[in-house]
Structure formats: structure tokens, C-alpha cells
Design an enzyme around this catalytic site. Structure first.
Site, PDB file in Angstrom:
ATOM      1  N   GLU A  38       0.764  -1.159   0.007  1.00  0.00           N
ATOM      2  CA  GLU A  38      -0.204  -0.012   0.097  1.00  0.00           C
ATOM      3  C   GLU A  38       0.838   1.349   0.000  1.00  0.00           C
ATOM      4  O   GLU A  38       1.733   1.247   0.888  1.00  0.00           O
ATOM      5  CB  GLU A  38      -0.886  -0.121   1.261  1.00  0.00           C
ATOM      6  N   THR A  40       2.777   2.005  -2.195  1.00  0.00           N
ATOM      7  CA  THR A  40       3.914   1.876  -2.923  1.00  0.00           C
ATOM      8  C   THR A  40       4.069   1.976  -4.127  1.00  0.00           C
ATOM      9  O   THR A  40       4.988   2.205  -4.983  1.00  0.00           O
ATOM     10  CB  THR A  40       4.466   0.390  -2.627  1.00  0.00           C
ATOM     11  N   SER A 131     -13.913   2.433  -7.422  1.00  0.00           N
ATOM     12  CA  SER A 131     -15.005   2.680  -8.452  1.00  0.00           C
ATOM     13  C   SER A 131     -14.523   3.596  -9.655  1.00  0.00           C
ATOM     14  O   SER A 131     -15.049   3.237 -10.857  1.00  0.00           O
ATOM     15  CB  SER A 131     -16.236   3.074  -7.738  1.00  0.00           C
ATOM     16  N   ASP A 176      -4.643   0.721  -9.388  1.00  0.00           N
ATOM     17  CA  ASP A 176      -5.896   0.397  -9.763  1.00  0.00           C
ATOM     18  C   ASP A 176      -6.338   0.212 -10.835  1.00  0.00           C
ATOM     19  O   ASP A 176      -7.147  -0.660 -11.387  1.00  0.00           O
ATOM     20  CB  ASP A 176      -6.792   1.883  -9.180  1.00  0.00           C
ATOM     21  N   TYR A 225      -3.171  12.907   0.378  1.00  0.00           N
ATOM     22  CA  TYR A 225      -2.275  11.895  -0.495  1.00  0.00           C
ATOM     23  C   TYR A 225      -1.271  12.551  -1.360  1.00  0.00           C
ATOM     24  O   TYR A 225       0.048  11.835  -1.134  1.00  0.00           O
ATOM     25  CB  TYR A 225      -3.484  11.406  -1.457  1.00  0.00           C
TER      26      TYR A 225
HETATM   27  C1  GLA Z   1      -5.181   4.634  -4.342  1.00  0.00           C
HETATM   28  C2  GLA Z   1      -4.281   5.137  -5.520  1.00  0.00           C
HETATM   29  C3  GLA Z   1      -3.258   3.891  -5.918  1.00  0.00           C
HETATM   30  C4  GLA Z   1      -2.500   3.679  -4.628  1.00  0.00           C
HETATM   31  C5  GLA Z   1      -3.486   3.541  -3.273  1.00  0.00           C
HETATM   32  C6  GLA Z   1      -2.531   3.166  -2.164  1.00  0.00           C
HETATM   33  O1  GLA Z   1      -5.985   3.753  -4.320  1.00  0.00           O
HETATM   34  O2  GLA Z   1      -5.501   5.327  -6.587  1.00  0.00           O
HETATM   35  O3  GLA Z   1      -2.595   4.362  -6.889  1.00  0.00           O
HETATM   36  O4  GLA Z   1      -1.636   4.478  -4.496  1.00  0.00           O
HETATM   37  O5  GLA Z   1      -4.223   4.531  -3.204  1.00  0.00           O
HETATM   38  O6  GLA Z   1      -1.816   2.079  -2.099  1.00  0.00           O
END
Ligand code: GLA
Length: 385
Positions: A38, A40, A131, A176, A225
Site C-alpha cells: 500500500e 508503494t 469505482s 488501480d 495523498y
Molecule cells: C489509491 C491510489 C493508488 C494507490 C493506493 C494506495 O488507491 O489510486 O494508486 O496509491 O491509493 O496504495
């Protein structure tokens, strides 16, 4: 497959009711869960997601008029013309369709046809199971087919990230979109986000993947973030490496005096999480359930204390999972700040796990959570009739 086919019949009807004409293309696009690895991905590290059977179905057809979209859950989207959309066009859910349109046009220089489309989804929103990436990829595969762009799913995943970064304005990594685009039936995805090389890994027989939703809506405030991203970059500068992927714990200790305590802890999370992800791959392959559990717990603690992206609800859910019957391992999944935990659970104990989990979570937080056992499925694709 049966579910997808049934859902296609339902969405076909919804499309005909809405637009008075038959759709001529259908596609499905899954959400994703992340087993470990996570925060990463934007550090060029390793991740271990899987595409899940909480996904969306889309029905569409080319039209002469403007693009009109309708979500059975979110209602009418903003109308747009495929040759005209630009970043800043909208903040509604249409930013994902319009943004994918924009990213595809930018990269291929080919005009896209306008569409009429209906989208049906059972992906919980705000639970951290992507989503948004599912929507991007759904429109991606549809336009790819209709405009005969010839892009691979990996290329579509990269354009999904461009849409997210440059159009939606969230500076996320590639995990994602890659998980949605390249999911494979019954397989978790070990992904090297630097090379985009994938190794598919089966989940051991007898284990279920459970999404443990806190129902505390994830606030992926871009600010928190993006702040984590820039702290990672600061750590790289102090150590003289391009990305945290390139740093060891020893490098970090040597450079510790050059960075703030917070930046040190952020980097420590990423460096140790990359190693946990590698170790998890081996533990999964050898069926070492004890190690799987320890690695997932260590990941959660690191995200909680060093990366500081957990919250009381995620901590309560993880703690409830760890002490529930049949739990092999559990941790928060996704960006954090709310959302869900992922648990790996002995399938034979699923009922006992779920009732204990939700009772304990409610006793600690006063909230009603939800537990959903997920099947691992194939990635985004056009459905052939
Ligand atoms: C979100 C981001 C991903 C990733 C995660 C954390 O989902 O879209 O790219 O950085 O957070 O692992």
C-alpha cells in the site's frame, strides 16, 4: 459468467427504456482489492491487488448527437462532445468518462465517436475499491473497440492513470487501473509498478477474500495523498535515489539526520512495505498462512503509525478481524482515511468470522459495518455476444 449475462439483460432493458433504441456494445469492468503493498505504487514499488466481483457493466451505442451517459446508481451524467472536452470540464461522475475520452484522444490523436451509454454498478463507492478506475476502464474498452484504436489493456490502464492525474486531478499511482484492466479469474496480481511486469498468483484453496467495509466514507483528500507523495520525494532527495524503490533500510538510517522525523517514517513504511509485498508472494506460494497473517498485520501497523493513513474505524475493523474465527490475516486496503479492510479468511469459518467481526466493530465504534466475500475475476473487457 452467469452474473455478467444476467446483468447484461438488465442493462439492455435499462438502455432501451432510457434511449428508445438497442445498445450494440456491452462491457464489464471490475473493482479491485489490494492484499498488500500500500502506497508503494507511486514509489515504483510492488503491489498485490486482485480484481473482484464488485464491478460495473456498461451498455453503449454510437450516436450523432453529444455523448449522453446515465448511471443506474448516480443518475444522469453531463453531456459532452468527444472532440471538445478539456480538464476542468466537470466535477460530477462524468469526469471519468470525459477524462478517458480526453486521455484517449490526446494519446492517439484520433477523434472518438460520441456515445449514448448506461452504466450499472455494484461497487461500493468510497470504500477504497476503485469505482473510479473501473469506470475509466469501462469507457476505455468501449471506445477502444468502437474507434478501433487497437490499444492493449495495459495501454488503457496507463491512460486511465493519465485521466486520473491530469483530468480528475488526483495524483494517484498505476495500481488501480492495472488491477481493473488486467485482473484474472481466481488470481491475485503481483505487480512491479516500475516495469509493469505481472506475476499471477492463485489464492490458496480454502481461503476467502473478504472486504470489511467500515462504512466510514473514505476521504481521499487529494491534499493528504499528495502530501504523502511529496514526503516520499523529499526522502529520495535526502538519500540521493530516484525512487524509494531504490532505497534500503540501511540507506534510510544513513540519511536519517538529513530528514525530518515524519519524512523518515514515511520512507520507512514504503521500504518495509515493498519487502513485505515480496515476502507475501513467497508466503502465498508456499501456503504459509502464519506468515501471511503476520505480514498483513505488520502492513496495517506500518500504515497506521508510520504512514498515518489509517483512522479509528479502520483500526477497529482490523482489530476485530484479527480476533475473529478463521481469520488468516487482515489490514486496511486502498488509500486509507476511511474505506475498508481486506481479510483472508478460512472459507469454512466465513459465517462465524462475519458475525463476530461486525458485532465487535459495532461494539467499538457504534457503526454498522459490512462484510462481503469477494470472488476474484477477469479484468475489464468487451463482452462478445
Ligand atoms: C489509491 C491510489 C493508488 C494507490 C493506493 C494506495 O488507491 O489510486 O494508486 O496509491 O491509493 O496504495
Amino acid at each position: 459468467m452467469n452474473d455478467a449475462v444476467m446483468s447484461v439483460q438488465a442493462i439492455r432493458l435499462a438502455f432501451v427504456n432510457r434511449f428508445g433504441i438497442e445498445p450494440n456494445i456491452f462491457a464489464v469492468s471490475p473493482g479491485r482489492i489490494n492484499l498488500i503493498g500500500e502506497h508503494t505504487d507511486y514509489n515504483d514499488g510492488f503491489v498485490f491487488p486482485a480484481a473482484i466481483d464488485r464491478g460495473l457493466t456498461i451498455a453503449a451505442r454510437i450516436t450523432d448527437g453529444p455523448t449522453q451517459t446515465f448511471s443506474l446508481q448516480l443518475g444522469e451524467g453531463d453531456e459532452f462532445n468527444t472532440t471538445e472536452v478539456k480538464p476542468g470540464f466537470t466535477t460530477s461522475w462524468s469526469k471519468y468518462s470525459a477524462g478517458m475520452n480526453w486521455a484517449l484522444t490526446q494519446s492517439t490523436s484520433k477523434p472518438l465517436p460520441n456515445l449514448i451509454a448506461v452504466v450499472d454498478s455494484n461497487i461500493p463507492i468510497g470504500s477504497g475499491v476503485s469505482s473510479s478506475a473501473a469506470l475509466e476502464l469501462a469507457f476505455g474498452v468501449v471506445w477502444n473497440e468502437l474507434a478501433d484504436l487497437g490499444l492493449t489493456n495495459q495501454e488503457l490502464a496507463k491512460l486511465g492513470q493519465v485521466c486520473e492525474n491530469k483530468f480528475v486531478g488526483v495524483n494517484s499511482g498505476i495500481m488501480d487501473q492495472m488491477a481493473c484492466a488486467l485482473g484474472k479469474d481466481a488470481m491475485a496480481i503481483f505487480l512491479d509498478t516500475r516495469t509493469l511486469e505481472i506475476q499471477y498468483a492463485p489464492v490458496p484453496e480454502g481461503l476467502s477474500i473478504v472486504l470489511c467495509d467500515t462504512k466510514k466514507e473514505r476521504a481521499l483528500t487529494s491534499s493528504a495523498y499528495n502530501e504523502r507523495r511529496s514526503q516520499c520525494e523529499q526522502a529520495c532527495e535526502c538519500m540521493g535515489v530516484a525512487k524509494l524503490r531504490d532505497a534500503s533500510l540501511q540507506d534510510l538510517e544513513l540519511a536519517r539526520s538529513k530528514m525530518s522525523e515524519v519524512v523518515y517514517r514515511r520512507a520507512k513504511h514504503v521500504i518495509t512495505e515493498n519487502q513485505r509485498c515480496l515476502d507475501f508472494k513467497d508466503a502465498l506460494a508456499s501456503g504459509n498462512l502464519k506468515e501471511i497473517g503476520e505480514l498483513m498485520k505488520a502492513s496495517h501497523e506500518s500504515l497506521r503509525w508510520d504512514y498515518e493513513v489509517s483512522c479509528p474505524e479502520l483500526d477497529a475493523m482490523a482489530e476485530a478481524a484479527w480476533t475473529s474465527p478463521g481469520c488468516v490475516g487482515a489490514r486496511m486496503t486502498g488509500a486509507g482515511f476511511g474505506g475498508a479492510c481486506v481479510a483472508m479468511v478460512q472459507t469454512s469459518e466465513l459465517d462465524a468470522f462475519t458475525s463476530n467481526l461486525l458485532a465487535q466493530y459495532h461494539a467499538t465504534t457504534g457503526r454498522i459495518g459490512e462484510a462481503m466475500a469477494c470472488n476474484i475475476v477477469d479484468g475489464s473487457r468487451v463482452l462478445k455476444a
